[in-house]
Design an enzyme around this catalytic site. Structure first.
Site, short mmCIF file in Angstrom:
data_model
loop_
_atom_site.label_atom_id
_atom_site.label_comp_id
_atom_site.label_asym_id
_atom_site.label_seq_id
_atom_site.Cartn_x
_atom_site.Cartn_y
_atom_site.Cartn_z
N CYS A 245 0.82 -1.21 0.00
CA CYS A 245 0.00 0.00 0.00
C CYS A 245 0.86 1.27 0.00
O CYS A 245 0.43 2.31 -0.47
CB CYS A 245 -0.96 0.00 1.18
SG CYS A 245 -0.17 -0.01 2.80
N ARG B 26 4.37 1.22 -1.00
CA ARG B 26 5.63 0.99 -1.70
C ARG B 26 5.36 0.28 -3.03
O ARG B 26 4.68 -0.74 -3.06
CB ARG B 26 6.56 0.15 -0.84
CG ARG B 26 7.94 -0.11 -1.46
CD ARG B 26 8.82 -0.90 -0.51
NE ARG B 26 8.94 -0.22 0.78
CZ ARG B 26 9.75 0.81 1.01
NH1 ARG B 26 10.50 1.28 0.04
NH2 ARG B 26 9.79 1.36 2.20
N GLU C 175 7.23 -3.38 11.89
CA GLU C 175 6.01 -4.15 11.59
C GLU C 175 6.36 -5.42 10.83
O GLU C 175 7.32 -5.48 10.07
CB GLU C 175 5.01 -3.28 10.82
CG GLU C 175 5.55 -2.60 9.58
CD GLU C 175 5.28 -3.36 8.31
OE1 GLU C 175 4.66 -4.44 8.40
OE2 GLU C 175 5.70 -2.90 7.24
N GLN D 271 5.15 -9.61 2.65
CA GLN D 271 5.03 -8.95 1.35
C GLN D 271 6.26 -9.20 0.48
O GLN D 271 6.14 -9.48 -0.72
CB GLN D 271 4.79 -7.45 1.57
CG GLN D 271 3.43 -7.15 2.18
CD GLN D 271 3.36 -5.78 2.83
OE1 GLN D 271 4.38 -5.11 3.04
NE2 GLN D 271 2.16 -5.34 3.14
#
Length: 420
Positions: free
Chosen positions: A50, A52, A114, A120
């Site tokens: 969202c 990058r 995080e 991802q």
């Protein structure tokens, strides 16, 4: 060949631009195929989150590859290449490892430390391997970066406290609403990983909400979550009923990836009581022309980023420790790469010398016909020994110079001189 990373991120581009530059997931494979079809790009991984959008690639010519990557991003997003000119972040060779290891460590995230970014990056690599756009070099780079990301989280306090968008969003909502959230009705829109994290964080918070309703286009996707949380306050409803639950909610958290706003101004105009709407989507999933609606307060990832920065406090020491670990692991990775590079050219050089000996012995076979097998082996041994002594100093020099500018020049000269 060299490494390059080219992309946009929340540190250098506005939320509005990131929103416009989003690439839908079903297009990622096409992006990878386009990238490796270019003449200067040999391997490529496409990372899209969202906040990058980035290409990591093994390339030939820097400027040619940069242009090819920019054009690919332009085609994939519908933006002109000139739109990217002032917002692209570019890293080259050593800088790529520094950057990717820091991303994996959570040092480049809105919420430092995080965990979502590890998944991802893992998925981006898996897709590239599946599409055969990632080879040995990028596979090694990403695996080493992921290992560093896990090490940083286990050996430092960077992940203490809030460690995800979900937790940060819930913390922001609790801080904003305070006691008003006790016993209140809450709506969560979406059923993906982020929405699931939001649900679990809300239900486990010390501020106890009254009823939590998850609405999603396909409720069946959320049934497993309902079983997992096993909380009588939690229920799942179809998206068509979202208006009903927004009308009585005090908090709504929207965690979906959609190309256009899913919650409209018209829907929110019907809310007769104060409602805090937290929009975690990029592109944004909630209409943003809401300033004149007295009952509605809308916050998004931009607000979340500002709050996290203010709340870092004593975690700055952990961030410094994480950066030190990243620097150590990057240097180890680069050292290993240099050693492999030197080993490769030394191996090629030795094989070339052996080939010359074999060729010459075969060519002179008739002249050696009078020699016995034992004498022939002795002659071969003497020739190989002489060649090995001649090759010794060049191979030592190549190993010692590996990874330096001199090493690059020596490697190129060696390959040219001996046709390697």
């Amino acid at each position: 060949m060299a490494l390059i990373s080219v992309g946009i991120d929340h540190e250098h581009a506005s939320l509005d631009f990131l929103e416009r530059a989003t690439v839908a997931e079903h297009e990622w494979s096409k992006v990878l195929r386009t990238l490796v079809s270019h003449r200067n790009i040999h391997e490529a991984v496409f990372v899209s989150t969202c906040l990058r959008t980035e290409v990591v690639a093994v390339i030939d010519r820097f400027h040619g590859a940069l242009e090819e990557i920019t054009l690919t991003l332009s085609d994939a997003t519908g933006l002109s290449a000139s739109d990217f000119q002032d917002v692209l972040t570019v890293h080259f060779d050593r800088g790529v490892a520094n950057h990717l290891f820091a991303v994996a460590a959570g040092l480049k995230s809105v919420v430092p430390g995080e965990f979502e970014v590890l998944g991802q990056l893992r998925r981006a690599l898996d897709l590239a391997v599946e599409e055969q756009s990632a080879g040995a070099e990028l596979d090694e780079l990403f695996h080493r970066a992921l290992a560093t990301g896990r090490r940083v989280r286990s050996e430092t306090a960077i992940s203490r406290g809030t460690t995800s968008f979900a937790q940060a969003a819930v913390s922001m909502a609790i801080e904003t609403l305070g006691d008003e959230l006790c016993g209140a009705e809450v709506v969560v829109v979406g059923a993906g990983q982020l929405a699931s994290g939001v649900v679990k964080s809300l239900l486990s918070a010390s501020t106890r909400v009254g009823r939590l309703t998850l609405v999603n286009r396909t409720p069946s996707r959320a049934e497993a979550l309902a079983i997992d949380v096993n909380d009588e306050r939690f229920s799942v409803q179809p998206l068509e009923r979202v208006d009903t639950y927004l009308a009585t909610a005090r908090l709504a958290i929207v965690a979906v990836e959609v190309p256009a706003p899913l919650i409209s101004r018209q829907q929110l105009e019907r809310c007769s009581q104060p409602l805090l709407v937290v929009d975690l989507g990029v592109p944004r999933a909630v209409a943003h022309d809401l300033e004149d609606l007295a009952n509605i307060r809308r916050v998004d990832i931009g607000d979340l980023r500002d709050q996290v920065e203010r709340a870092l406090g004593d975690r700055h020491e952990a961030l410094d420790q994480a950066r030190e670990l990243v620097a150590i692991d990057v240097e180890k990775y680069l050292s290993d790469q240099r050693a492999r590079g030197a080993a490769s050219i030394v191996k090629d050089l030795r094989e070339r010398f052996d080939e010359i000996v074999d060729t010459e012995m075969t060519r002179r076979e008739r002249e050696l016909a009078t020699l016995s097998d034992q004498e022939r082996e002795l002659l071969r041994s003497i020739v190989q020994s002489v060649v090995a002594k001649i090759a010794h100093r060049p191979t030592v020099t190549l190993k010692e110079a590996a990874g330096t500018d001199q090493g690059v020049r020596l490697s190129e000269a060696t390959r040219s001189l001996f046709d390697l």
